[in-house]
Design an enzyme around this catalytic site. Structure first.
Site, PDB file in Angstrom:
ATOM      1  N   ASP A 264       0.856  -1.189   0.000  1.00  0.00           N
ATOM      2  CA  ASP A 264       0.000   0.000   0.000  1.00  0.00           C
ATOM      3  C   ASP A 264       0.891   1.237   0.000  1.00  0.00           C
ATOM      4  O   ASP A 264       1.799   1.358   0.826  1.00  0.00           O
ATOM      5  CB  ASP A 264      -0.930  -0.045   1.206  1.00  0.00           C
ATOM      6  CG  ASP A 264      -1.957  -1.159   1.054  1.00  0.00           C
ATOM      7  OD1 ASP A 264      -2.808  -1.040   0.163  1.00  0.00           O
ATOM      8  OD2 ASP A 264      -1.889  -2.160   1.794  1.00  0.00           O
ATOM      9  N   ASP A 374      -6.838  -4.637  -4.788  1.00  0.00           N
ATOM     10  CA  ASP A 374      -7.370  -4.272  -3.466  1.00  0.00           C
ATOM     11  C   ASP A 374      -8.299  -3.071  -3.484  1.00  0.00           C
ATOM     12  O   ASP A 374      -8.684  -2.576  -2.427  1.00  0.00           O
ATOM     13  CB  ASP A 374      -6.170  -3.998  -2.533  1.00  0.00           C
ATOM     14  CG  ASP A 374      -6.583  -3.912  -1.075  1.00  0.00           C
ATOM     15  OD1 ASP A 374      -7.565  -4.584  -0.696  1.00  0.00           O
ATOM     16  OD2 ASP A 374      -5.939  -3.175  -0.307  1.00  0.00           O
TER      17      ASP A 374
HETATM   18 ZN   LIG Z   1      -4.234  -2.238  -0.413  1.00  0.00          ZN
END
Ligand SMILES: [Zn+2]
Length: 1013
Positions: A264, A374
């Site tokens: 991320d 995601d």
């Molecule tokens: Zn993510």
């Protein structure tokens, strides 16, 4: 035969845990350890290497939150180990039960060369194989004490999420710091037993293969001398060779594995830490590629490659080499794995432009897939954007997280609002962190919904977010499952190889039409309001800057700020990452984002101001010009141009009502604001039509408790609606009238907060402007603004990229009911045949729409509620505390085209500039309001060509002429990367110095216009 199955299975577990795994490192000696802790933020590598070390021992605490320590280990390989494989084992105090999300290290040689990352499940550093004996060992570790934010008691508020509040208590204790002998035979035996034991557990007890594996495992365990595991491991392995060699059945499911680490770009750590996370993981993966010839690794997000290039050039050199060899595979084609709900049309397009261009420029690679494992849901506008970027496939895993409905396909065609279809795959392994466990492989095969007609699926394999990526153990297990009876087959394959096979075997996949709505994380449309406003403001300012700078360049020869715009765009695109724009990051990330957006706004305002002044001429000229950046004319100012405007006549009035409150009139609308400051009536004068549902009042602020069961910043759970407080208490209500407007100001207080709203009618505008200023000091509450409308409709439109989509106003099915909070861009529109109403918003995205039937007249009330603020306490314990300003508008009598126009207007205010010019003619003009110009910019190739992007915004067919204020030499349809493209389905023809456009519903066209010189 007696059934001893569970006995053997239990034996396998204990012997593996207590005897075989420990024997992988049969001998070890301690390393000497020294430490230096950087006083603040991370320091350059040379500084860290050179700093003086203090002694530290195993068991000692280190690492204040977010601190960086430079740890040096030294030792000597014992002479007795000559000829054996020796590794350093460096355990910084990892919790091996979590693959990432904690401390990490990057190992350097004394000359500063990075070796590999250290992660909870990747703690080894190869020293020598074979060792000579007597060798000196000296390694440095840049160790990051990232605190655990999301731990075993998840979602508890914590102050650890910002270095300003995190304190200085050490977070970790040094654990094992050893030199050790690595016994590869035992390590291989562990993998044999894990693969066979895990496969066995997935097979039917009635089947022969399960028992065949059980007996082989039993023979292997019998072959091991528990007092001499290292001496007998080879014999145990030979007992397993036969069952490992049995090939997969012909109908076995086929898994394309690809090495992967979902990192991320910011989340429970700040952006600066992601730079280092990426470097550590990438160092690991380039090392693993060298050790494992069959292994392939993929990495998405051009931004992350750019970070390595800038900050760790030595690691980047290894990446470039591995990419050239075709083994380190850039995935997708976006700048980051962004949110897709909220980015504007242009921003979503630019994600692909900048991502693809980076891969092309750096590696000569152009991918066909969009890679968004995601992201929290996918808009109906996305397929056309993917296609216009020159791609044709999409991979995501996230929809498997939906709370209620199971998506019916794993491989399918996804059709967007314009009819574009994209071949899409949801990996049935249901994770983007596959670790090659038998249970995962078996789940993928069982779960795959397209069995019988398709047989391929993809498994992104490796630990993300500081887990270090794929491990050598995963590679070893994949090799054993390459062709193994009872298992799906596993091959390392590039995403493109997977998609080509999957598409070829499935010529008529099922079709899913419309958005891919994620039935989870719905509150990410509202949390961290300032981050969302910063994004929207930046998108609007970028539109203006590109428009006015292009105009100033073509008109006045001003220099076009290519580099500056490129940098600003990339910064805005980075902040659309799927944990930043959604508001699900720690406080540090959102605090920095607010400052970054403010700095970008300053730069863009300067660019806009300078370009407009160049176009208006010397300020001393004294003539006021109004610039209109919107795609539609506005009070006699053409779209994309400037003109002087006469002030409208004094037709607005505000009249006090005897029963309290005020009536506002502007000749187009009559608005009654009652004594409680609520909108009791809005009548369109021309039709006499009432907008507000009888018995209801609009612009009602409503406060709900909001404490979801988990994922506080992400989720709002449906039960939040069960309790509501209407904010009707008034502190003050006053009216104000000027020549061109009339307004009512309402002040309220509630809880620990206050709100001031101003409702305004303007001369000549059929619209109620609503400005809201909230000083928000609530905890775990959700603030909504409700508009009960007298409209009977089964569906409503919400704007998305390059168009709008419809959602039901009812909850007939579980799919409809699950969409209780959804995304809009600038407008929501509802209508009955012949009459409609739009609600537009400058910066909010979340909303809900419900319907009721009234007792007293049987009519339908359709209530639209904008989501203004939330106050979750995880991961940022002070989310959204403080002062916020919002702007909304209610537009009675609006057709969809009016909703589009008002949506642009609310974000693109008129700008007044004093100069000498009488007017500034727009560079381009389009003669049909449904054909909306979404961008005017100079071509990125610096040819001086003008790029104009136009889309059909009404959902119908539109035909029009695009004319230019310069002599047009040619118009070439392009893809988003501004390359000639023949994929346009509508008509684009050049005749008589103009471009004739005939576009299909929601079609977008990018034109490269060249001028005659
Ligand atoms: Zn993510």
């Amino acid at each position: 035969m007696h059934d001893d199955r569970t006995l053997v299975e239990s034996r396998l577990k204990r012997v593996l845990d207590e005897r075989i795994r420990p024997a992988v490192y049969p001998e070890s000696v301690p390393l000497e350890v020294g430490i230096w802790t950087a006083p603040g933020e991370p320091v350059p590598v040379a500084e860290g290497l050179a700093a003086p070390r203090a002694p530290i021992a195993v068991g000692d605490a280190w690492g204040a939150p977010w601190g960086t320590s430079w740890i040096t280990v030294t030792g000597t390989v014992p002479e007795a180990w000559a000829g054996r494989t020796v590794e350093a084992l460096i355990d910084l105090g990892f919790d091996a039960n979590m693959p990432g999300f904690q401390c990490e290290g990057l190992v350097y040689r004394p000359d500063g060369t990075p070796v590999k990352g250290l992660n909870p499940q990747n703690q080894w550093v190869r020293i020598a194989a074979p060792a000579a004996g007597g060798e000196q060992v000296l390694l440095h570790v840049e160790a990051a004490a990232n605190p655990v934010i999301l731990d075993y008691h998840p979602f508890l508020p914590t102050e650890l999420g910002d270095k300003e509040t995190a304190g200085d208590r050490p977070q970790y204790k040094l654990a094992r710091m050893d030199l050790a002998v690595f016994d590869e035979t035992v390590w291989q035996l562990v993998l044999d037993l894990e693969v066979l034991g895990e496969l066995m557990a997935e097979l039917p007890v009635e089947g022969a293969r399960r028992w065949q594996l059980l007996r082989a495992i039993e023979r292997a365990l019998d072959a091991i001398d528990l007092q001499d595991v290292n001496g007998t491991a080879a014999q145990a392995r030979s007992e397993l060779a036969g069952v490992l060699a049995a090939p997969a059945v012909p109908s076995a499911h086929r898994i394309s594995a690809i090495g992967h680490a979902h990192i991320d770009s910011a989340w429970l750590w700040p952006l600066r830490e992601t730079v280092r996370k990426v470097a550590r993981t990438t160092a690991n993966m380039t090392a693993l590629l060298e050790d494992e010839p069959d292994f392939l690794y993929t990495m998405s997000q051009a931004q992350q490659f750019a970070w390595i290039k800038e900050h760790r050039p030595e690691v980047y050199a290894r990446v470039r080499k591995a990419v050239a060899e075709g083994r380190f595979v850039p995935a997708g084609g976006m700048w980051v794995e962004s949110d897709t709900n909220m980015p504007s049309s242009e921003a979503m397009a630019r994600q692909f432009v900048h991502g693809k261009r980076f891969f092309l420029d750096e590696f000569g690679v152009e991918n066909q897939e969009a890679w968004l494992p995601d992201t929290f849901g996918f808009t109906g506008g996305l397929p056309q954007i993917i296609r216009n970027a020159g791609s044709k496939w999409l991979l995501t895993q996230k929809i498997s997280w939906s709370q209620v409905n199971r998506f019916p396909h794993h491989t399918f065609l996804w059709e967007g609002i314009d009819g574009t279809r994209i071949f899409t795959h949801f990996p049935p392994v249901d994770t983007y962190n596959c670790s090659m466990k038998g249970s995962e492989i078996a789940h993928a095969a069982r779960n795959f919904k397209d069995k019988g007609v398709a047989r391929h699926s993809l498994a992104p394999t490796g630990w993300g977010d500081g887990g270090g990526g794929t491990t050598r153990e995963m590679v070893g297990k994949a090799a054993r499952m390459n062709d193994l009876e009872g298992s799906a087959t596993v091959r390392w394959e590039k995403p493109a190889e997977f998609f080509a096979k999957a598409e070829a075997e499935y010529p008529n996949p099922p079709v899913w039409v419309g958005e891919l709505y994620l039935e989870l994380h719905r509150a990410t449309l509202t949390s961290q309001a300032k981050t969302k406003q910063g994004n929207r403001r930046s998108e609007n300012l970028l539109r203006e800057a590109e428009l006015w700078c292009s105009t100033a360049t073509l008109r006045n020869g001003a220099a076009y700020p290519y580099e500056q715009l490129d940098r600003i765009w990339k910064t805005v695109l980075l902040h659309q990452f799927h944990d930043i724009l959604p508001g699900s990051s720690i406080a540090w990330v959102h605090r920095e984002a607010e400052a970054t957006y403010a700095a970008l706004a300053g730069e863009l305002e300067e660019l806009i101001g300078a370009a407009q002044q160049a176009l208006a001429g010397e300020a001393s000229g004294g003539r006021e010009l109004v610039f209109n950046a919107a795609p539609h004319p506005r009070s006699s100012v053409p779209a994309g141009g400037a003109a002087s405007v006469a002030v409208a006549g004094p037709v607005c009035e505000a009249v006090e009502r005897p029963e309290g409150g005020f009536t506002l009139r502007n000749g187009l609308l009559e608005v009654v604001v009652d004594a409680e400051g609520l909108i009791a009536s809005v009548v369109e004068v021309a039709s006499g039509r009432e907008t507000v549902a009888p018995g209801s009042r609009a612009n009602l602020l409503q406060l709900h408790p909001d404490f979801p069961n988990m994922w506080d910043a992400w989720d709002v759970d449906q039960f939040y609606r069960n309790t509501v407080t209407d904010l009707t208490g008034v502190d003050a209500i006053t009216a104000d009238r000027a020549a061109d407007r009339a307004s009512v100001r309402i002040a309220r207080s509630f809880g620990s907060s206050t709100v001031v709203q101003t409702l305004t009618l303007r001369a000549g505008e059929q619209r109620v402007d609503i400005d809201t200023e909230v000083d928000w000091h609530e905890t775990e509450k959700f603030l909504k603004a409700a508009f009960p409308l007298d409209v009977h409709t089964e569906r409503y439109a919400a704007e998305t990229q390059f168009g709008h989509l419809y959602r039901p106003t009812h909850t007939n099915t579980s799919w409809d009911a699950a969409k209780f909070e959804a995304c809009n861009h600038r407008f929501v529109h509802l209508d009955e045949p012949g009459w409609g109403v739009a609600l537009v918003t400058a910066s909010t995205y979340g909303h809900d729409v419900t319907r009721t039937v009234r007792d007293h007249d049987g009519g339908t009330t359709t209530t639209v509620r904008f989501s203004l603020l939330r106050a979750p306490r995880f991961p940022d314990p002070k989310t959204d505390q403080g002062l916020h300003r919002f702007r909304h508008a209610l537009v009675p009598g609006a057709a969809i085209g009016d909703a589009v126009r008002e949506g642009y207007r609310i974000g693109l205010p008129e700008r007044r500039v004093t100069g000498t010019a009488e007017r500034v003619a727009p560079l381009v003009a389009v003669d049909d309001d449904a054909l909306v110009v979404s961008a005017v910019k100079l071509a990125d190739d610096r040819s001086g060509d003008l790029i104009v992007r136009v889309y059909e915004a009404g959902g119908g067919r539109a035909t029009g002429r695009l004319t230019t204020s310069f002599p047009l030499a040619g118009a070439v349809p392009c893809d988003l990367l501004e390359r000639p493209w023949d994929g346009t389905r509508g008509e684009v023809t050049v005749a008589d110095g103009a471009v004739r456009l005939a576009l299909r519903p929601f079609e977008l066209v990018t034109l490269r216009l060249s001028a005659t010189v």
